[in-house]
Design an enzyme around this catalytic site. Structure first.
Site, PDB file in Angstrom:
ATOM      1  N   ARG A 250       0.863  -1.182   0.000  1.00  0.00           N
ATOM      2  CA  ARG A 250       0.000   0.000   0.000  1.00  0.00           C
ATOM      3  C   ARG A 250       0.900   1.234   0.000  1.00  0.00           C
ATOM      4  O   ARG A 250       1.939   1.266   0.683  1.00  0.00           O
ATOM      5  CB  ARG A 250      -0.909   0.029   1.232  1.00  0.00           C
TER       6      ARG A 250
ATOM      7  N   GLU B 118      -2.921   7.703  -3.992  1.00  0.00           N
ATOM      8  CA  GLU B 118      -3.422   7.134  -5.230  1.00  0.00           C
ATOM      9  C   GLU B 118      -4.778   7.709  -5.625  1.00  0.00           C
ATOM     10  O   GLU B 118      -5.620   7.845  -4.728  1.00  0.00           O
ATOM     11  CB  GLU B 118      -3.609   5.617  -4.985  1.00  0.00           C
TER      12      GLU B 118
ATOM     13  N   HIS C 298      -0.943   0.322  -9.869  1.00  0.00           N
ATOM     14  CA  HIS C 298      -1.642  -0.644  -8.993  1.00  0.00           C
ATOM     15  C   HIS C 298      -2.182  -1.847  -9.781  1.00  0.00           C
ATOM     16  O   HIS C 298      -3.389  -2.071  -9.855  1.00  0.00           O
ATOM     17  CB  HIS C 298      -2.772   0.047  -8.213  1.00  0.00           C
TER      18      HIS C 298
HETATM   19  C1  DGY Z   1      -5.700  -5.916  -2.862  1.00  0.00           C
HETATM   20  O1  DGY Z   1      -6.438  -6.880  -3.077  1.00  0.00           O
HETATM   21  O2  DGY Z   1      -5.538  -5.431  -1.751  1.00  0.00           O
HETATM   22  C2  DGY Z   1      -4.994  -5.356  -4.038  1.00  0.00           C
HETATM   23  O3  DGY Z   1      -4.269  -4.224  -3.742  1.00  0.00           O
HETATM   24  C3  DGY Z   1      -5.977  -5.109  -5.154  1.00  0.00           C
HETATM   25  O4  DGY Z   1      -5.289  -5.213  -6.318  1.00  0.00           O
END
Ligand code: DGY
Length: 324
Positions: free
Chosen positions: A239, A268, A286
């Site tokens: 993240r 983001e 992403h």
């Molecule tokens: C998640 O599932 O947390 C991913 O970041 C989505 O692509």
């Protein structure tokens, strides 16, 4: 009365089909992200809601949904978009989609390791810009990774899947985690448990594979970049806010670290303008779980979770309750 199920973003039919068998479905049918007001309108009176990671589930969301809401099924493994404690307080079950996106995300992490260390983004930009180029003994040399150390912060499913890939490339694995993994997994991966500081100061590539929470906010900031070896690389597929992007830009500009590969960003979809200027940063939007097969599996698992809760059966992948 059949249950009302809301879906706050477009999802693959593999998930929608299951939901249609279970109740009356109201699904957001656009690739644009709905506004907060549109989400609140959609979830009003719902018994179950499937959420994407762009949907914020907070007190206002729960107020809008009302007392019938039984389950929030996130179509993602990360769930930092959900206030789990607020859901628990109102008796709402929360679920996520671990497992089904492990390989796709580990593939992207490994791809970023290679892209960053071998300067592939930079190379592609040269060709596309039509700039003159010529093979040369000293032209665009990157860093070899064989025999180097990959330090994985967060040795869950995705961290382990990345370690398996890296091992096949002849890379040594170090990791830090809340707890060491089992001796069997350590032996399989040839992975060495170490403190985060030791990992940062000894690794050639550091990969972030831990969940985002208040405890991991800006886990990588100025002090941590200072601990990294000159010539080392950072990869983030977890993240964005785990990294202090302003500090990263400074570390990339000053040569404190050699490069970075990022799939996620602090604010983001905005990207720090300084990063856009860094030739030594590989930036992708992403894409960790972005394969057709993985997204279908995520939608199916999220729908399965919601349908089970509606039927009074345990969901396959509940989010662990927050510790008190
Ligand atoms: C998640 O599932 O947390 C991913 O970041 C989505 O692509």
């Amino acid at each position: 009365m059949s249950p009302r199920i809301a879906v706050t973003g477009r999802i693959p039919s593999a998930g929608l089909d299951l939901l249609h068998e279970a109740g009356e479905v109201v699904a957001w049918d656009s690739l644009d992200v709905p506004s907060v007001e549109q989400v609140h309108d959609m979830v009003r009176g719902a018994d179950a809601v499937l959420t994407l990671l762009t949907t914020k589930v907070d007190a206002a969301f729960l107020d809008a949904a009302g007392p019938r809401l039984k389950v929030v099924a996130n179509v993602a493994v990360g769930y930092n978009n959900i206030d789990v404690a607020a859901c628990v307080e109102r008796g709402v079950v929360c679920t996520n989609t671990p497992g089904v996106l492990t390989d796709a995300t580990a593939d992207i992490a490994m791809a970023l390791v290679l892209m960053a260390t071998r300067r592939l983004g930079e190379g592609e930009r040269i060709i596309r810009s039509d700039a003159p180029w010529q093979w040369g003994m000293f032209y665009m040399l990157g860093s070899g990774i064989q025999g180097n150390q990959l330090g994985i912060i967060g040795m869950g499913d995705i961290g382990q899947a990345l370690a398996r890939r890296a091992k096949a490339f002849g890379i040594r694995i170090a990791y830090s985690n809340r707890e060491p993994v089992s001796p069997r997994i350590e032996a399989d991966l040839g992975a060495k448990f170490m403190s985060q500081d030791e990992l940062l100061s000894t690794s050639d590539v550091v990969s972030l594979n831990c969940p985002y929470s208040s405890a991991t906010h800006h886990l990588m900031s100025t002090d941590q970049f200072r601990m990294m070896r000159p010539g080392a690389f950072l990869v983030n597929t977890a993240r964005g806010p785990i990294v202090d992007e302003a500090a990263l830009v400074e570390a990339l500009r000053s040569g404190q670290i050699a490069g970075a590969g990022l799939d996620v960003f602090e604010n983001e979809p905005a990207v720090h303008p300084g990063l856009l200027q860094c030739e030594n940063a590989v930036l992708i939007p992403h894409l960790g779980s972005a394969t057709q097969e993985t997204r279908a599996a995520m939608a199916r698992l999220a729908a399965h979770n919601a349908v089970n809760v509606l039927a009074g059966v345990a969901p396959p992948t509940p989010i662990p309750l927050p510790s008190t």
